[in-house]
Design a protein around this motif. Structure first.
Motif, PDB file in Angstrom:
ATOM      1  N   GLU A  71       0.687  -1.390  -0.226  1.00  0.00           N
ATOM      2  CA  GLU A  71      -0.275  -0.027   0.139  1.00  0.00           C
ATOM      3  C   GLU A  71       0.713   1.040   0.066  1.00  0.00           C
ATOM      4  O   GLU A  71       2.147   1.247   0.936  1.00  0.00           O
ATOM      5  CB  GLU A  71      -0.845   0.188   1.430  1.00  0.00           C
ATOM      6  CG  GLU A  71      -1.859  -1.090   1.070  1.00  0.00           C
ATOM      7  CD  GLU A  71      -2.983  -0.645   2.218  1.00  0.00           C
ATOM      8  OE1 GLU A  71      -2.609  -0.027   3.215  1.00  0.00           O
ATOM      9  OE2 GLU A  71      -3.789  -2.154   2.947  1.00  0.00           O
ATOM     10  N   THR A  76       0.582   5.610   0.704  1.00  0.00           N
ATOM     11  CA  THR A  76      -0.187   6.258   0.851  1.00  0.00           C
ATOM     12  C   THR A  76      -0.376   7.896  -0.354  1.00  0.00           C
ATOM     13  O   THR A  76       0.442   7.491  -0.542  1.00  0.00           O
ATOM     14  CB  THR A  76       0.159   6.639   2.461  1.00  0.00           C
ATOM     15  OG1 THR A  76       1.592   7.468   2.118  1.00  0.00           O
ATOM     16  CG2 THR A  76       0.183   5.788   3.496  1.00  0.00           C
ATOM     17  N   GLU A  77      -1.107   8.565   0.624  1.00  0.00           N
ATOM     18  CA  GLU A  77      -0.991  10.274  -0.202  1.00  0.00           C
ATOM     19  C   GLU A  77       0.302  10.529   0.011  1.00  0.00           C
ATOM     20  O   GLU A  77       0.835  11.608  -1.057  1.00  0.00           O
ATOM     21  CB  GLU A  77      -2.405  10.681  -0.116  1.00  0.00           C
ATOM     22  CG  GLU A  77      -3.644  10.278   0.148  1.00  0.00           C
ATOM     23  CD  GLU A  77      -4.568  11.501  -0.015  1.00  0.00           C
ATOM     24  OE1 GLU A  77      -4.013  12.093   1.048  1.00  0.00           O
ATOM     25  OE2 GLU A  77      -6.189  10.849   0.230  1.00  0.00           O
TER      26      GLU A  77
END
Length: 370
Positions: free
Chosen positions: A10, A12-13
């Motif tokens: 994953e 993140t922003e």
């Protein structure tokens, strides 16, 4: 039911890469997860363990190694997972199956230094132990009723009387050897008659007392160390202290007195037997009759030679008793220690006897007893 372990990536922003693990991190469920983690080449910032099930030490080590190699932070772990990860990280130390050998010079210097310290410590211990024996002896002189005469007489028997056979045989053979070797060498100069001088002076002045001291050190000194060491090991000495009996007075002083008083008698006995052995060989090989041999002994052997032997003998006896009893008192731990201390007592006693004999040789020559 075991759930196979897996992970997903994953981002993140903020551009932070997180590996989120799921399933059981155990040896039964781990599968090809280690290979996949090694092949993963992304920059990892966090390892999320919030979705995992069961974890064992194999899984904890895998997470720790991944975090260590990538510099990632471990998050979402429960108490059990944290405990295992901390445990495996604590043993993450490089080990050497075979350590590098030390520098030979350093190793030799280390052994020399260690041996020197042991020798100095032992010498200080012997001096201190001798002082405690002297203090106990002075106390017994003020209170003679505390002297254990039965123990003293028994030590006299063990150290002196029972040693007559072996010391007599040894001395007789030494006298034979001295006479035989002396006759062989002196025959080259036509001076076989001086074999008598050699046998008489050498046995009365040096070899009679010295060989007796060595024999007593090996026979009685070792017995002192073994007996007292065994009593120390079985806590008999502690029990004696508990009931108010001094181990020095009960165990050490009888042995000390026996060695000091019996060694002059044994030394003189050994010298006489050695002279008899030398006289026998002179009679058989050199045709010197016993009457002539012993008359010659009285002419060529000064009385100071007898004094020299009698002065040295009690000192040698004290050294033997102190070394044997001191080493026995140092026993602790196990039965192997008894053997080590017994060996040390014999070696130290013989070494100190020879050193003191050399000192006495120089001293008596210096005062004119040559």
């Amino acid at each position: 039911m075991t759930v196979p372990s897996d992970f997903v990536e994953e981002i993140t922003e903020d551009g932070v890469t997180i590996l989120r693990f799921s399933g059981d991190l155990s040896i039964a469920a781990i599968g090809d997860l280690p290979e996949r983690l090694r092949e993963y080449d992304g920059g990892i910032r966090q390892l999320d363990l919030s979705d995992i099930g069961y974890i064992d030490t194999v899984g904890a080590w895998l997470i720790h190694r991944t975090a260590r190699d990538s510099g990632a932070e471990i998050v979402g772990a429960d108490n059990e997972a944290e405990r295992l990860i901390v445990a495996v990280s604590g043993v993450d130390q490089p080990t050497e199956v075979r350590p590098e050998p030390p520098n030979p010079v350093i190793r030799v210097l280390d052994e020399v230094g260690e041996s020197t310290m042991i020798a100095l410590t032992t010498l200080a211990g012997l001096v201190g132990f001798f002082g405690s024996v002297m203090i106990s002896a002075a106390s017994l002189m003020r209170h003679p009723g505390r002297i254990r005469w039965n123990a003293v007489i028994q030590r006299f028997d063990v150290v002196g009387v029972r040693a007559l056979g072996i010391i007599g045989l040894m001395s007789f053979l030494i006298g034979l050897v001295i006479a035989q070797q002396g006759a062989v060498q002196l025959r080259q100069f036509g001076a076989e008659v001086f074999t008598v001088n050699l046998v008489g002076r050498l046995t009365l002045r040096e070899l009679g007392v010295l060989m007796t001291a060595i024999m007593v050190a090996g026979r009685s000194g070792s017995a002192f160390a073994a007996q007292i060491g065994t009593m120390k090991l079985t806590e008999e000495i502690d029990a004696m202290r508990t009931i108010g009996v001094s181990p020095v007075e009960a165990l050490v002083l009888p042995r000390f007195l026996a060695a000091v008083f019996m060694l002059p008698l044994l030394g003189f006995y050994a010298s006489v037997v050695a002279i008899i052995g030398g006289g026998l060989l002179s009679w058989v090989e050199l045709d010197i009759p016993p009457a002539t041999f012993f008359a010659r002994i009285r002419e060529v052997v000064p009385l100071t030679d007898v004094y020299v032997g009698l002065v040295k003998a009690p000192v040698f006896g004290a050294i033997i008793a102190i070394c044997g009893c001191y080493q026995g008192m140092q026993v602790k731990g196990n039965a192997e220690e008894v053997g080590k201390r017994t060996t040390a007592a014999v070696v130290q006693a013989i070494f100190l006897v020879i050193v003191l004999d050399a000192f006495f040789a120089v001293f008596f020559t210096w005062i004119g007893w040559d």
